[in-house]
Write a protein that holds these residues in place. Structure first.
Motif, PDB file in Angstrom:
ATOM      1  N   GLU A 120      63.894   3.149  -2.995  1.00 13.77           N
ATOM      2  CA  GLU A 120      64.161   4.285  -3.875  1.00 13.77           C
ATOM      3  C   GLU A 120      63.027   5.299  -3.776  1.00 13.77           C
ATOM      4  OE1 GLU A 120      66.925   5.144  -5.540  1.00 13.77           O
ATOM      5  OE2 GLU A 120      65.686   6.932  -5.682  1.00 13.77           O
ATOM      6  N   ARG A 128      64.458  -4.479 -23.864  1.00 16.19           N
ATOM      7  CA  ARG A 128      64.782  -3.380 -22.953  1.00 16.19           C
ATOM      8  C   ARG A 128      66.295  -3.173 -22.866  1.00 16.19           C
ATOM      9  NH1 ARG A 128      61.165  -2.321 -17.514  1.00 16.19           N
ATOM     10  NH2 ARG A 128      60.356  -0.386 -18.358  1.00 16.19           N
ATOM     11  N   THR A 184      60.231  -1.814  -4.078  1.00 19.85           N
ATOM     12  CA  THR A 184      59.358  -1.502  -2.950  1.00 19.85           C
ATOM     13  C   THR A 184      58.669  -2.785  -2.504  1.00 19.85           C
ATOM     14  OG1 THR A 184      58.999   0.698  -3.845  1.00 19.85           O
ATOM     15  CG2 THR A 184      57.383  -0.097  -2.237  1.00 19.85           C
ATOM     16  N   GLU A 239      59.364   9.967 -11.145  1.00 19.05           N
ATOM     17  CA  GLU A 239      59.595  10.015 -12.587  1.00 19.05           C
ATOM     18  C   GLU A 239      59.434  11.452 -13.081  1.00 19.05           C
ATOM     19  OE1 GLU A 239      57.463   6.920 -14.680  1.00 19.05           O
ATOM     20  OE2 GLU A 239      57.924   5.521 -13.058  1.00 19.05           O
ATOM     21  N   ASP A 255      68.709  -7.753 -17.131  1.00 18.61           N
ATOM     22  CA  ASP A 255      67.265  -7.913 -17.253  1.00 18.61           C
ATOM     23  C   ASP A 255      67.000  -9.103 -18.172  1.00 18.61           C
ATOM     24  OD1 ASP A 255      64.889  -5.502 -16.739  1.00 18.61           O
ATOM     25  OD2 ASP A 255      64.359  -7.268 -17.916  1.00 18.61           O
ATOM     26  N   GLY A 281      64.591  -1.358 -15.268  1.00 20.38           N
ATOM     27  CA  GLY A 281      63.383  -0.561 -15.520  1.00 20.38           C
ATOM     28  C   GLY A 281      63.552   0.888 -15.130  1.00 20.38           C
ATOM     29  N   TYR A 282      62.439   1.515 -14.749  1.00 21.79           N
ATOM     30  CA  TYR A 282      62.432   2.935 -14.404  1.00 21.79           C
ATOM     31  C   TYR A 282      63.302   3.228 -13.181  1.00 21.79           C
ATOM     32  CZ  TYR A 282      58.818   3.971 -17.809  1.00 21.79           C
ATOM     33  OH  TYR A 282      58.136   4.154 -18.987  1.00 21.79           O
ATOM     34  N   VAL A 283      63.489   2.222 -12.315  1.00 24.23           N
ATOM     35  CA  VAL A 283      64.331   2.436 -11.142  1.00 24.23           C
ATOM     36  C   VAL A 283      65.753   1.924 -11.387  1.00 24.23           C
ATOM     37  CG1 VAL A 283      64.714   1.671  -8.760  1.00 24.23           C
ATOM     38  CG2 VAL A 283      62.509   2.556  -9.453  1.00 24.23           C
ATOM     39  N   CYS A 337      53.091   3.324  -8.702  1.00 23.15           N
ATOM     40  CA  CYS A 337      53.336   2.970  -7.297  1.00 23.15           C
ATOM     41  C   CYS A 337      52.314   3.415  -6.263  1.00 23.15           C
ATOM     42  CB  CYS A 337      54.714   3.460  -6.903  1.00 23.15           C
ATOM     43  SG  CYS A 337      55.993   2.562  -7.795  1.00 23.15           S
ATOM     44  N   VAL A 350      63.436  -5.258  -9.376  1.00 24.32           N
ATOM     45  CA  VAL A 350      62.411  -5.785 -10.295  1.00 24.32           C
ATOM     46  C   VAL A 350      61.030  -5.267  -9.888  1.00 24.32           C
ATOM     47  CG1 VAL A 350      63.742  -7.846 -10.859  1.00 24.32           C
ATOM     48  CG2 VAL A 350      62.126  -7.904  -8.952  1.00 24.32           C
ATOM     49  N   ASN A 351      60.075  -5.471 -10.770  1.00 23.85           N
ATOM     50  CA  ASN A 351      58.718  -4.982 -10.533  1.00 23.85           C
ATOM     51  C   ASN A 351      58.020  -5.774  -9.430  1.00 23.85           C
ATOM     52  OD1 ASN A 351      59.342  -6.677 -12.729  1.00 23.85           O
ATOM     53  ND2 ASN A 351      57.222  -6.674 -13.426  1.00 23.85           N
ATOM     54  N   THR A 352      57.166  -5.082  -8.675  1.00 26.66           N
ATOM     55  CA  THR A 352      56.394  -5.716  -7.599  1.00 26.66           C
ATOM     56  C   THR A 352      54.926  -5.282  -7.750  1.00 26.66           C
ATOM     57  OG1 THR A 352      57.063  -3.843  -6.215  1.00 26.66           O
ATOM     58  CG2 THR A 352      58.285  -5.887  -5.931  1.00 26.66           C
ATOM     59  N   ILE A 401      69.603  -6.289 -10.730  1.00 24.58           N
ATOM     60  CA  ILE A 401      68.647  -7.103 -11.489  1.00 24.58           C
ATOM     61  C   ILE A 401      67.379  -6.275 -11.682  1.00 24.58           C
ATOM     62  CG2 ILE A 401      67.492  -9.335 -11.661  1.00 24.58           C
ATOM     63  CD1 ILE A 401      69.387 -10.444  -9.582  1.00 24.58           C
ATOM     64  N   LYS A 454      49.355   0.967  -5.975  1.00 20.43           N
ATOM     65  CA  LYS A 454      49.868  -0.377  -5.652  1.00 20.43           C
ATOM     66  C   LYS A 454      50.412  -0.428  -4.221  1.00 20.43           C
ATOM     67  CE  LYS A 454      54.416  -1.055  -7.225  1.00 20.43           C
ATOM     68  NZ  LYS A 454      55.241  -1.221  -6.040  1.00 20.43           N
ATOM     69  N   ARG A 494      51.585   3.983 -16.623  1.00 17.18           N
ATOM     70  CA  ARG A 494      51.022   3.032 -15.664  1.00 17.18           C
ATOM     71  C   ARG A 494      50.063   3.747 -14.697  1.00 17.18           C
ATOM     72  NH1 ARG A 494      56.483   0.006 -13.849  1.00 17.18           N
ATOM     73  NH2 ARG A 494      57.228   2.144 -14.029  1.00 17.18           N
TER      74      ARG A 494
END
Ligand code: NAD
Ligand code: UGA
Length: 464
Positions: free
Chosen positions: A158, A37, A127, A162, A32, A9-11, A269, A85-87, A6, A272, A339
Motif C-alpha cells: 500500500e 478498534r 509492508t 496518512e 481485528d 488499522g490505518y491501512v 513507516c 497487520v502491523n510490522t 486481517i 521502520k 507514531r
C-alpha cells in the motif's frame, strides 16, 4: 467474490472501505483482535482521523462492509484474504532496533492455514522484508496436509499517505501486484480495475513487489533527509532552504514534490522501513549499501535534535522552568497518528532541559500525548525511570487551543503544519507572551515577515 482483511488499522480500514465503496458487489469483512478498534469502526467516532474517510465508511458500512472480531468466520468465507497487520521494528532479540517484527504476519498466516478450506488468494498488504512471501507460502502449504486447502500468495503493498489516504486510494499513482499465478494476479487486478485505470495497475514478480515498497519509502525519506541536510547548511550561510528547494525542484529530473524542509520526518513507516532495508542489506553482506541507507535515518535524528538544541541556544542557553507552547503533536497535519512524530523527540529533549511544555494538537488526545512522552524517555526495552515519569507528569500540560498554549509562554514551537495555525490572531498572542517572544517554526508554515513586524523573534528551518 468475498474479501477478508486481517488488521483494521490505518491501512486495513481505509483500504477496505474504499474497495467496498467502489465494488458494491464484493462483500468485505475487516477483522481485528482489538475489540475497541472494531467497536470504534462500527461507531460514529472512527478510530482514525482521516479527511473524507467517514463518508466512505458510511456509504458501505452495513451494505457490503463489515468490521468484526470474528477472524475465523471471515477467513472461512473469503475468496481473497488481505494481511494488513502491523510490522513494527523488533525491540528484542536478534535484529532488535532494525529488523521487522514479523510475529503478527506469521500468526495471520498460521490462522489462515488452520481454518481455511478450498482455494484462497492470500494478499500481503503489510509492508514486509523482501522474500517474506516465501515464509508465508511455506506456512500455508502445511495446511494442504490437514484440510486440503490451496493458496496463491500475492504481494500488494500500500502506498497511501496518512492525511490524504482517501484521495491516494481513489487516484493512486499506481497499484502494484506481485505474484506467480496469472489467475490470482488477474483476480486482484480486476478488483482495482473497478476504479483504477488498467495502465496504472503494475504487475511484477513477488520479490520485486515486496522490495519496491521498502525502496519507495526509502527514496521518499531520503528526499526529506536530503533537503533537511541542506537546511542546516542554509542556516549557516544565509541561504534560504525554500528558495533552494524551488530552484532545484524546477529541474524536471528532480521535481518539486517532497522537498519541504522540516523538523524531521515521522510516521510509522519511514524509519521502520529504512531500518528494515538496512538490516536486509547487512544480512546479505552489503555493508556499504546498509550504511548508505542508514544515513537517511541518522540525518533525521540529527534534524530533530538540532531543532531542540537551537531552541535552547537561542533562549539564552536555558529553557529550564520556561514555558514553551507546543503547536502540533501529530507526525503531519490531518492525522491523529503520532507514531515516530518528530514532536515526541523535540518535546523529550526540551523536557530533559526542564522546560515546561504546554501542548496543543487539534486531533491527538491528552492520554496519547502523555503516553508517547513517557515512552520516549524509556530505553529500547521500554523501561522508564520514576524521575522521567514524574517529569512528564509535572512539566507537561495539554491544552485545548494554541492560544492557551502560548499564554505566558517564553516561546512557541510549531511542530506540525496544521492549517489552523496560519489563521491565528498573532497580535493577540504576542500580547499574552513573555518578552522576547520567540517563535520557532519547525514546518516553515507561518508568515515570518508579518510575525517579525509584530515583535516576535522568529526562526524557521533552513532560514537565518
Ligand atoms: P496498525 O497498527 O494501525 O494496524 C494493524 C492492526 O492489525 C491492529 O489494529 C492490530 O490489532 C491488528 N492485528 C495484529 N495482529 C493481528 C492478528 N493476528 N489478527 C487480527 N488482527 C491483528 O498498522 P497500520 O498503520 O495499518 O500498518 C499496517 C501495515 O501497513 C504495516 O506493515 C505498515 O508498514 C503498512 N503501511 C502503513 C501505512 C500507513 O500509512 N500507516 C501505509 C502503507 C503501508
Ligand atoms: C509515507 C509515504 O508517503 C506513503 O507513500 C507510504 O505508503 C507510507 O509512508 C507508509 O508506508 O506508511 P506517510 O508517512 O503517511 O506516508 O506521510 P508522508 O506524507 O510521506 O510524510 C512522512 C513524514 O515526512 C511526515 O512527518 C512529513 O511531515 C514529513 N515530510 C514529508 C517532510 O518533512 N517534508 C516533505 O517534503 C514531505
Amino acid at each position: 467474490m468475498k474479501i477478508c482483511c486481517i488488521g483494521a488499522g490505518y491501512v486495513g480500514g481505509p483500504t477496505m472501505a474504499m474497495i467496498a465503496k467502489q465494488c458494491p458487489e464484493i462483500e468485505v469483512h475487516v477483522v481485528d483482535l482489538n475489540r475497541e478498534r472494531i467497536a470504534a469502526w462500527n461507531s460514529d467516532s472512527l478510530p482514525i482521523y482521516e479527511p473524507g474517510l467517514a463518508q466512505v465508511v458510511e456509504e458501505a458500512l452495513g451494505r457490503n462492509l463489515k468490521f468484526t472480531t470474528d477472524v475465523d468466520a471471515a477467513i472461512m468465507k473469503a475468496d481473497m484474504i488481505f494481511i494488513a497487520v502491523n510490522t513494527p521494528t523488533k525491540t528484542f532479540g536478534v535484529g532488535a532496533g532494525r529488523a521487522a517484527n514479523l510475529e503478527f504476519v506469521e500468526k495471520c498466516a498460521r490462522r489462515i492455514a488452520e481454518v481455511a478450506q478450498g482455494h484462497k488468494i492470500v494478499v500481503e498488504k503489510s509492508t514486509l522484508p523482501v522474500r517474506t512471501a516465501e515464509a508465508v507460502k511455506r506456512i500455508l502449504s502445511a495446511a494442504n496436509v490437514d484440510n486440503g486447502a490451496t493458496f496463491d500468495v500475492l504481494s500488494n503493498p500500500e502506498f497511501l499517505a496518512e492525511g490524504t489516504a482517501i484521495d491516494d486510494l481513489l487516484n493512486p499513482d499506481r497499484v502494484l501486484i506481485g505474484g506467480e499465478s496469472e489467475a490470482a494476479i488477474k483476480a486482484l487486478a480486476d478488483v482495482y480495475a473497478k476504479w483504477v485505470p488498467r495502465k496504472q495497475i503494475l504487475t511484477t514478480n513477488l520479490w520485486s513487489s515486496e522490495l519496491s515498497k521498502l525502496t519507495a519509502n526509502a527514496f521518499l525519506a531520503q528526499r526529506v533527509s536530503s533537503i533537511n541536510a541542506i537546511s542546516a547548511l542554509c542556516e549557516a550561510t544565509e541561504a534560504d532552504v525554500d528558495e533552494v528547494a524551488r530552484a532545484i525542484g524546477m529541474d524536471s529530473r528532480i521535481g518539486p514534490k517532497f522537498l519541504n524542509a522540516s523538523v524531521g520526518f515521522g510516521g510509522s513507516c519511514f524509519q521502520k522501513d529504512i531500518l528494515n532495508l538496512v538490516y536486509l542489506c547487512e544480512h546479505f553482506g552489503l555493508r556499504e549499501v546498509a550504511a548508505y541507507w542508514e544515513q537517511v535515518v541518522l540525518m533525521n535524528d540529527f534534524q530533530k535534535r538540532r531543532f531542540a538544541e537551537r531552541i535552547c541556544r537561542t533562549m539564552f542557553s536555558t529553557v529550564s522552568d520556561k514555558k514553551i507552547g507546543i503547536w502540533g503533536f501529530a507526525f503531519k497535519k490531518d492525522t491523529n497518528d503520532t507514531r515516530e512524530s518528530a514532536a515526541i523527540y523535540v518535546c523529550r529533549d526540551l523536557l530533559r532541559e526542564r522546560a515546561r511544555l504546554s501542548i496543543y494538537d487539534p486531533q491527538v488526545p491528552e492520554a496519547k500525548i502523555r503516553a508517547d512522552l513517557i515512552a520516549s524517555m524509556g530505553n529500547l526495552s521500554g523501561t522508564v525511570s520514576d524521575i522521567d515519569r514524574k517529569l512528564v507528569e509535572t512539566n507537561v500540560t495539554v491544552v485545548r487551543d494554541g492560544y492557551e498554549a502560548a499564554k505566558d509562554a517564553h516561546a512557541i514551537a510549531v511542530l506540525t503544519e496544521w492549517d489552523e495555525f496560519k489563521e491565528y490572531d498573532f497580535k493577540k498572542i504576542i500580547g499574552t507572551m513573555k518578552a522576547p517572544a520567540f517563535l520557532f517554526d519547525g514546518r516553515n508554515v507561518l508568515d515570518r515577515t508579518m510575525l517579525n513586524k509584530l515583535g516576535f523573534e522568529t526562526f524557521g528551518i533552513g532560514k537565518s
